[in-house]
Design a protein around this motif. Structure first.
Motif, mmCIF file in Angstrom:
data_model
loop_
_atom_site.group_PDB
_atom_site.id
_atom_site.type_symbol
_atom_site.label_atom_id
_atom_site.label_comp_id
_atom_site.label_asym_id
_atom_site.label_seq_id
_atom_site.Cartn_x
_atom_site.Cartn_y
_atom_site.Cartn_z
ATOM 1 N N ASP A 194 16.805 -0.079 86.975
ATOM 2 C CA ASP A 194 17.450 0.304 85.698
ATOM 3 C C ASP A 194 17.009 -0.539 84.546
ATOM 4 O O ASP A 194 16.588 -1.579 84.521
ATOM 5 N N SER A 209 11.731 8.045 95.210
ATOM 6 C CA SER A 209 12.370 8.511 93.975
ATOM 7 C C SER A 209 12.653 7.355 93.026
ATOM 8 O O SER A 209 12.570 7.517 91.811
ATOM 9 N N HIS A 261 9.186 6.305 84.995
ATOM 10 C CA HIS A 261 9.812 7.211 84.032
ATOM 11 C C HIS A 261 9.395 8.661 84.235
ATOM 12 O O HIS A 261 9.318 9.430 83.291
ATOM 13 N N ASN A 262 9.120 9.029 85.477
ATOM 14 C CA ASN A 262 8.803 10.417 85.777
ATOM 15 C C ASN A 262 10.006 11.150 86.354
ATOM 16 O O ASN A 262 9.977 12.357 86.509
ATOM 17 N N ASP A 263 11.032 10.430 86.683
ATOM 18 C CA ASP A 263 12.166 11.020 87.376
ATOM 19 C C ASP A 263 13.450 10.619 86.673
ATOM 20 O O ASP A 263 13.487 9.641 85.943
ATOM 21 N N ASN A 264 14.511 11.361 86.899
ATOM 22 C CA ASN A 264 15.767 11.007 86.258
ATOM 23 C C ASN A 264 16.672 10.227 87.222
ATOM 24 O O ASN A 264 16.478 10.237 88.433
ATOM 25 N N LEU A 265 17.656 9.585 86.664
ATOM 26 C CA LEU A 265 18.570 8.737 87.432
ATOM 27 C C LEU A 265 19.434 9.553 88.383
ATOM 28 O O LEU A 265 19.774 9.095 89.466
ATOM 29 N N GLY A 266 19.768 10.783 87.994
ATOM 30 C CA GLY A 266 20.619 11.634 88.827
ATOM 31 C C GLY A 266 20.020 11.923 90.186
ATOM 32 O O GLY A 266 20.719 11.940 91.196
ATOM 33 N N LYS A 267 18.706 12.157 90.208
ATOM 34 C CA LYS A 267 18.053 12.445 91.480
ATOM 35 C C LYS A 267 18.074 11.218 92.391
ATOM 36 O O LYS A 267 18.282 11.343 93.595
ATOM 37 N N CYS A 268 17.882 10.048 91.809
ATOM 38 C CA CYS A 268 17.925 8.816 92.606
ATOM 39 C C CYS A 268 19.307 8.604 93.195
ATOM 40 O O CYS A 268 19.434 8.219 94.368
ATOM 41 N N ASN A 303 9.420 6.560 91.275
ATOM 42 C CA ASN A 303 9.188 7.533 90.199
ATOM 43 C C ASN A 303 10.062 7.223 89.000
ATOM 44 O O ASN A 303 9.656 7.431 87.861
ATOM 45 N N LEU A 304 11.264 6.727 89.258
ATOM 46 C CA LEU A 304 12.157 6.359 88.163
ATOM 47 C C LEU A 304 11.580 5.185 87.385
ATOM 48 O O LEU A 304 11.665 5.142 86.168
#
Length: 92
Positions: free
Chosen positions: A92, A38, A45-52, A41-42
């Motif tokens: 980040d 995850s 830039h395919n995933d959001n920070l919340g999921k990580c 993927n972040l």
């Protein structure tokens, strides 16, 4: 192989405990792999920070459970958690 009766009994206990410990360690490894994927993927830039952050909390939960059951030492758990948090900070 064990020779005495007491060692034979102890050997059965050792095998039982090994399988239990393995279950917790595999759960930690799976959670870490999901978290690392995850974060990759972040980085893309395919995933959001919340999921990580959610994945990181799951990893923390499994590590803490292993410490509670005395499968991992608390310092080992602390080191693992620190390194995983560092991975998120770098992306980040």
């Amino acid at each position: 192989m064990p020779q005495t009766k007491s060692h034979i009994k102890n050997y059965k206990i050792i095998l039982r405990n090994r399988s239990r410990n393995k279950k917790y360690k595999l759960a930690i490894k799976k959670a870490i792999k999901q978290y690392i994927s995850s974060t990759k993927n972040l980085a893309n830039h395919n995933d959001n920070l919340g999921k990580c952050q959610f994945e990181l909390s799951l990893v923390y939960k499994t590590i803490d459970k292993a410490v509670k059951r005395k499968i991992l030492h608390k310092n080992t758990a602390s080191r693992k958690k620190s390194r995983l948090a560092k991975v998120l900070k770098k992306t980040d």
